[in-house]
Motif scaffolding. Structure first.
Motif, PDB file in Angstrom:
ATOM      1  N   TYR B 130      44.523  44.832  37.511  1.00  0.00           N
ATOM      2  CA  TYR B 130      43.481  44.018  38.157  1.00  0.00           C
ATOM      3  C   TYR B 130      43.001  42.901  37.242  1.00  0.00           C
ATOM      4  CZ  TYR B 130      42.876  48.185  41.138  1.00  0.00           C
ATOM      5  OH  TYR B 130      43.067  49.262  41.981  1.00  0.00           O
ATOM      6  N   TYR B 131      42.835  43.232  35.982  1.00  0.00           N
ATOM      7  CA  TYR B 131      42.347  42.220  35.045  1.00  0.00           C
ATOM      8  C   TYR B 131      43.348  41.078  34.960  1.00  0.00           C
ATOM      9  CZ  TYR B 131      40.996  39.933  30.719  1.00  0.00           C
ATOM     10  OH  TYR B 131      40.638  38.986  29.781  1.00  0.00           O
ATOM     11  N   THR B 132      44.636  41.426  34.969  1.00  0.00           N
ATOM     12  CA  THR B 132      45.679  40.396  34.906  1.00  0.00           C
ATOM     13  C   THR B 132      45.693  39.570  36.193  1.00  0.00           C
ATOM     14  OG1 THR B 132      46.945  41.876  33.486  1.00  0.00           O
ATOM     15  CG2 THR B 132      48.121  40.013  34.432  1.00  0.00           C
ATOM     16  N   ILE B 133      45.479  40.227  37.327  1.00  0.00           N
ATOM     17  CA  ILE B 133      45.355  39.480  38.587  1.00  0.00           C
ATOM     18  C   ILE B 133      44.194  38.490  38.491  1.00  0.00           C
ATOM     19  CG2 ILE B 133      44.642  39.678  41.014  1.00  0.00           C
ATOM     20  CD1 ILE B 133      46.247  42.301  41.131  1.00  0.00           C
ATOM     21  N   ASN B 356      38.573  47.470  40.246  1.00  0.00           N
ATOM     22  CA  ASN B 356      38.973  46.145  40.710  1.00  0.00           C
ATOM     23  C   ASN B 356      37.753  45.240  40.760  1.00  0.00           C
ATOM     24  OD1 ASN B 356      40.642  44.103  41.592  1.00  0.00           O
ATOM     25  ND2 ASN B 356      41.427  45.221  43.355  1.00  0.00           N
ATOM     26  N   ARG B 357      36.624  45.803  41.168  1.00  0.00           N
ATOM     27  CA  ARG B 357      35.379  45.024  41.181  1.00  0.00           C
ATOM     28  C   ARG B 357      34.931  44.709  39.760  1.00  0.00           C
ATOM     29  NH1 ARG B 357      33.197  49.542  44.488  1.00  0.00           N
ATOM     30  NH2 ARG B 357      31.493  49.631  42.978  1.00  0.00           N
ATOM     31  N   THR B 358      35.001  45.720  38.906  1.00  0.00           N
ATOM     32  CA  THR B 358      34.456  45.581  37.550  1.00  0.00           C
ATOM     33  C   THR B 358      35.182  44.497  36.755  1.00  0.00           C
ATOM     34  OG1 THR B 358      33.883  47.923  37.548  1.00  0.00           O
ATOM     35  CG2 THR B 358      33.985  46.839  35.408  1.00  0.00           C
ATOM     36  N   TYR B 365      33.405  37.479  38.753  1.00  0.00           N
ATOM     37  CA  TYR B 365      34.254  37.319  37.583  1.00  0.00           C
ATOM     38  C   TYR B 365      34.232  38.587  36.724  1.00  0.00           C
ATOM     39  CZ  TYR B 365      35.831  32.514  38.066  1.00  0.00           C
ATOM     40  OH  TYR B 365      36.490  31.373  38.483  1.00  0.00           O
ATOM     41  N   PRO B 366      35.223  38.759  35.840  1.00  0.00           N
ATOM     42  CA  PRO B 366      35.292  39.977  35.035  1.00  0.00           C
ATOM     43  C   PRO B 366      34.016  40.257  34.263  1.00  0.00           C
ATOM     44  CG  PRO B 366      37.318  38.719  34.773  1.00  0.00           C
ATOM     45  CD  PRO B 366      36.372  37.859  35.561  1.00  0.00           C
ATOM     46  N   GLY B 367      33.703  41.537  34.145  1.00  0.00           N
ATOM     47  CA  GLY B 367      32.515  41.928  33.391  1.00  0.00           C
ATOM     48  C   GLY B 367      31.237  41.581  34.115  1.00  0.00           C
TER      49      GLY B 367
END
Lengths: 140, 828
Positions: B130-133, B356-358, B365-367
């Protein structure tokens, strides 16, 4: 921008005067959005008429106007679907309103360069949601 | 301590001889996140066993979890990419396939810009994927259209938390379920959707009598049957019920005024909004008796500790976010949050939807970073070393809106990762037409209903064949290690994304590759740096620690090196403008707030309460479609059965779809059990056997959504409507209207064609034939009379899962008391 705002005002006048068109709950959620848009464009119009425009206020109202559309657009489309599925006698009227609303959206889209010329592309990103701004990258 | 530290190791292994190794892992089915080990023999997955040390499950597994490994060895695994040529999917090399993917992406970007590419992923993959997506989607492609099938199941969780507390992250955890005096399960059926959690609850209940369980559901589910108080409400009335309960809680004076004064804002708005919701009005709207409403309010108003869970019965209903916010309001007005045994516990559905949300694969956005906050955008641009202008900003879009854009031909490429939307999307006919207008890439381990509309198919590794981490429903981060290599020619989602980024030549502002990591663990290390200082801080986690401690609940940082059982123990919420993950939305209309409006709330670290106004569903029974239609899950299957349909045991237990119809409705229609009927809605129709039950109300029909093949015509989503919640954009699968039609053939009674003859020929009893034709004894049919029989009849017996329950009508073995007698039946 004045012309776009004037046309939006006209469209909203029709949409809000005859609201709600049906007793469907979607209409109940839509009405406050349309009323807010109406109220907001009136404030925008008023600000644009002034020589020394308060840019912060203008930014705020424009932000609200576009965010109203973020909420209203899926609702209006749902409204048409609901009217079809529930065999609503107001279907034609709801479709007409959808078409009117489409015209309003076109005005919002056409207005983007005007907003960018006032606020610059960077700040406009935070006023106008991305799908209105089209495919160009937004240089600061 | 969870489970009183008692373990029971569930195991499902098929192997001749000893297993070669047990690989550390986590279940990849529901959101509970059970620890497990994967059995490997001769480089093949041959089974699974529970992890006795894992605090979530202490060795236990659910039926789907026990059987998930069969899919790994299924003979119909996809082994090569496929490209559609002249209407047919044909095998291709990875080189060819990836070239097509890159070329089509570039075409879409050229024609439409960044938002000409939409990525639609899943809730069953890893944090690293997910982070890479998120990074590729946002900083590489520049798209704002990152969504996932989590939109269909738990987008509402996120929005309820953002609205009330300023950030994602469920305040309570399973540790609080172990401690609470009262547990309200609102639209949540863990007996069938999270069996290990249900077992955990019931174990404690049987031993201690706690918690007092309130269950709110449209159906009398297996969870409801164990409730101390079951509120069976009419479809589409969740918020009406909650308003009624809160009205009484306020009227009864069961409030923590000091707490509200210090830690919340806007209680007065709540009070005004529920003023009219007397018990009588609430009962009239919801169908729940006044006494039950009063009892619920009494319990919820007096309990010293409370955990409320919600799941699809809340999220996939009208007023979804408002209902969950009403539950948050209840906790806040009673001061029942941030302390042991208390807090809202809005569940996730999938094993990793929370992550996926996190990490920004969907939504923000991430984080937990706000896409409307220039400071957050600047931060992420700095962390990724990209120009701010590359990162799109503004309110998120959900899958219904993406489908609309596909209909308008404004999306050039739709990249579908490990999900099966042609079964899971509502109003699927519409969705299919939209997919046919766009270039669709599908990543999956098998051919599915969605690969039928794909232009490019990429075969991928599944659970056990890749490593990574997942976040379960209560913020626990779990580790999955790689037990075996995927089949030859198959890559993981993560590997495909990295290869894509390389071929697209995505770079940061200094010209270095945008993606600098090569392994999931390296990716996780980068994510940790991105998360540092944010609510979902995972800077203190390592893969090693996750294995050592069997999962850690975020935030995990210097202050909390072993994780955080519950949030907001300091009663400081993320509602300052530069901390908030979102400025929120106007609850009634879903209109995103501006920063100025958020600042004007002056929440400044206090939780926000909201007026909640009930709006009925947009579609309701009437005229041509006189029944409510609601959809849901079975204990035996997961989603579209891509995995569970490949377990011989699970498929045998629940091989097909059906429609649950109330006994009285069935009598009125003259239906017999198993009779195949046509269920139609304004959108389409299906033909399924009728399962006649007393667990749903008169006027309601239930159809499970798992059976969505194109040929069998059993797909619930042929019938469902694609209305969405105004805030979360989650579809309202739980409300539609439908009708039931019989499918019959006719016989004319003659001297040779008697009633008995007709019954025998169609394998019916005389009584069944009489019931179908609404005949009274002595069942006389004169010559010339026309009688009907069903065209088809299918035996639909869905056995229960939990062996210890005594709630079924038919006999089951009791280990303590043998032999089983009629008296036991009467008791049970």
């Amino acid at each position: 921008m004045n012309q776009h705002i004037a046309r939006i005002t006209q469209i909203l006048k029709v949409l809000t005067e005859e609201s709600p068109a049906s007793k469907n709950p979607i209409g109940f959620r839509l009405t406050p959005l349309l009323l807010e848009m109406d109220w907001t464009v009136k404030h925008i119009s008023h600000l644009l008429e002034k020589e020394d425009q308060n840019k912060e206020d203008l930014k705020q109202y424009l932000s609200i106007l576009y965010r109203d559309d973020e909420a209203a657009d899926p609702l209006i489309r749902s409204w048409v679907r609901a009217a079809r599925w529930m065999d609503s006698p107001q279907l034609q009227e709801i479709v007409r309103r959808r078409q009117l609303y489409q015209s309003l959206k076109e005005e919002l889209t056409s207005m983007v360069p005007d907003v960018q010329s006032i606020f610059g592309k960077y700040e406009t990103r935070y006023i106008i949601p991305p799908l209105f701004r089209g495919k160009e990258r937004n240089d600061a | 301590m969870s489970w009183n530290n008692e373990s029971r190791v569930d195991m499902n292994v098929y192997s001749q001889g000893e297993v070669d190794k047990w690989a550390y892992s986590t279940c990849n089915i529901c959101s509970i996140g059970c620890g497990c080990y994967i059995a490997v023999k001769n480089n093949k997955i041959v089974g699974i066993k529970g992890n006795a040390e894992h605090p979530i499950n202490r060795g236990r597994l659910g039926p789907k979890g026990e059987n998930q490994w069969y899919a790994n060895n299924s003979p119909d695994r996809l082994l090569t990419p496929l490209i559609r040529k002249d209407g047919t999917l044909e095998p291709a090399s990875w080189e060819e396939a990836l070239n097509v993917l890159v070329q089509k992406t570039k075409e879409a970007l050229e024609r439409h810009g960044g938002n000409g590419v939409a990525i639609y992923s899943t809730g069953q993959s890893t944090i690293e994927t997910y982070y890479t997506i998120a990074k590729i989607g946002r900083a590489g492609i520049g798209s704002h259209l990152l969504d996932a099938n989590t939109r269909l199941c738990t987008a509402t969780t996120e929005w309820a938390l953002l609205q009330s507390f300023g950030a994602d992250g469920v305040p309570a955890s399973m540790e609080d379920v172990d401690l609470t005096d009262t547990l309200m399960l609102f639209g949540h059926n863990p007996a069938e959707t999270g069996t290990v959690l249900f077992e955990r609850i019931m174990k404690r209940k049987r031993e201690t009598g706690y918690p007092f369980m309130i269950v709110v559901d449209v159906r009398k589910t297996l969870t409801a049957k164990e409730a101390d108080l079951f509120l069976q409400l009419n479809p589409g009335t969740n918020l009406a019920l909650l308003n009624g309960i809160i009205h009484l809680v306020i009227r009864n004076g069961s409030l923590d005024h000091e707490f509200m004064q210090n830690y919340t804002i806007h209680f007065d708005e709540v009070k005004r909004s529920v003023e009219l919701w007397t018990p009588e009005l609430t009962s009239q709207v919801t169908g729940v008796p006044v006494e039950q409403i009063k009892r619920a309010a009494e319990v919820l108003g007096r309990t010293p500790s409370l955990v409320c869970t919600t799941l699809q019965g809340a999220y996939q209903s009208v007023d979804a976010t408002s209902s969950c916010v009403a539950i948050n309001n209840l906790h806040l007005m009673r001061g029942l949050i941030g302390k042991p045994g208390s807090g809202p516990f809005h569940m996730a559905g999938q094993p990793s939807s929370s992550s996926n949300r996190t990490v920004g694969g969907v939504g923000t956005y991430p984080g937990n970073r706000n896409p409307d906050n220039p400071k957050h955008i600047e931060e992420i641009a700095h962390l990724w070393n990209v120009e701010e202008k590359q990162l799109e900003v503004g309110p998120e879009k959900g899958i219904e809106e993406i489908i609309y854009l596909m209909e308008q031909e404004k999306i050039g490429l739709f990249w579908n990762i490990n999900t099966n939307p042609m079964v899971s999307l509502p109003n699927r006919k519409r969705a299919k037409k939209a997919f046919e207008k766009t270039f669709v890439v599908v990543q999956d381990a098998f051919l599915t209903e969605t690969t039928e509309v794909a232009d490019l198919v990429l075969p991928v590794a599944i659970w056990g064949e890749k490593e990574g981490t997942m976040e379960n429903t209560d913020r626990t981060i779990n580790l999955l290690t790689k037990a075996v290599d995927p089949p030859n020619g198959v890559l993981s989602d993560f590997e495909i994304l990295l290869e894509f980024a390389k071929r697209m030549d995505f770079r940061d502002k200094e010209g270095n590759p945008l993606i600098s990591y090569n392994t999931p663990e390296q990716c996780f290390e980068e994510w940790k740096r991105v998360s540092k200082g944010r609510p979902s801080d995972m800077s203190g986690i390592t893969y090693e620690k996750l294995m050592k401690y069997n999962g850690l609940r975020w935030p995990v940082n210097e202050e909390h090196p072993l994780g955080t059982p519950r949030l907001y123990t300091d009663l400081k919420f993320h509602t300052t403008p530069d901390d908030a993950q979102s400025y929120g939305k106007v609850l009634f209309t879903g209109r995103p707030r501006t920063r100025e409006e958020f600042e004007d709330l002056h929440a400044n670290g206090r939780a926000i309460m909201y007026a909640t106004h009930y709006v009925p569903p947009a579609e309701h029974p009437s005229g041509e479609f006189p029944f409510w239609l609601t959809t849901g899950r079975l204990v035996w299957h997961w989603h579209s059965r891509t995995k569970t349909g490949r377990s011989p045991y699970l498929q045998m237990v629940a091989p097909q779809g059906y429609a649950e119809i109330n006994i009285e409705d069935a009598q009125n229609l003259g239906l017999i059990p198993g009779e195949v009927v046509k269920v139609s809605s304004p959108r389409g129709s299906i033909k399924v056997p009728a399962r006649i039950v007393d667990t749903i109300k008169k006027g309601v029909v239930f159809v499970p959504f798992h059976f969505g093949t194109w040929e069998n015509n059993e797909a619930a989503n042929e019938l469902t409507a694609d209305f969405t919640d105004p805030l979360s954009k989650q579809p309202t699968f739980k409300h539609a209207s439908c009708r039931i039609e019989t499918l019959r053939k006719r016989y004319q009674i003659s001297s040779s064609v008697t009633l008995l003859h007709v019954a025998d020929e169609n394998r019916l009893t005389l009584e069944e034939l009489a019931r179908i034709n609404r005949m009274m004894p002595p069942y006389r049919a004169d010559i010339g009379k026309v009688v009907e029989v069903p065209l088809s009849r299918v035996n639909v017996e869905i056995p229960p899962y939990m062996p210890y329950r005594s709630i079924e009508k038919f006999p089951s073995f009791k280990q303590a008391n043998l032999p089983y007698t009629r008296l036991d039946l009467e008791k049970g």
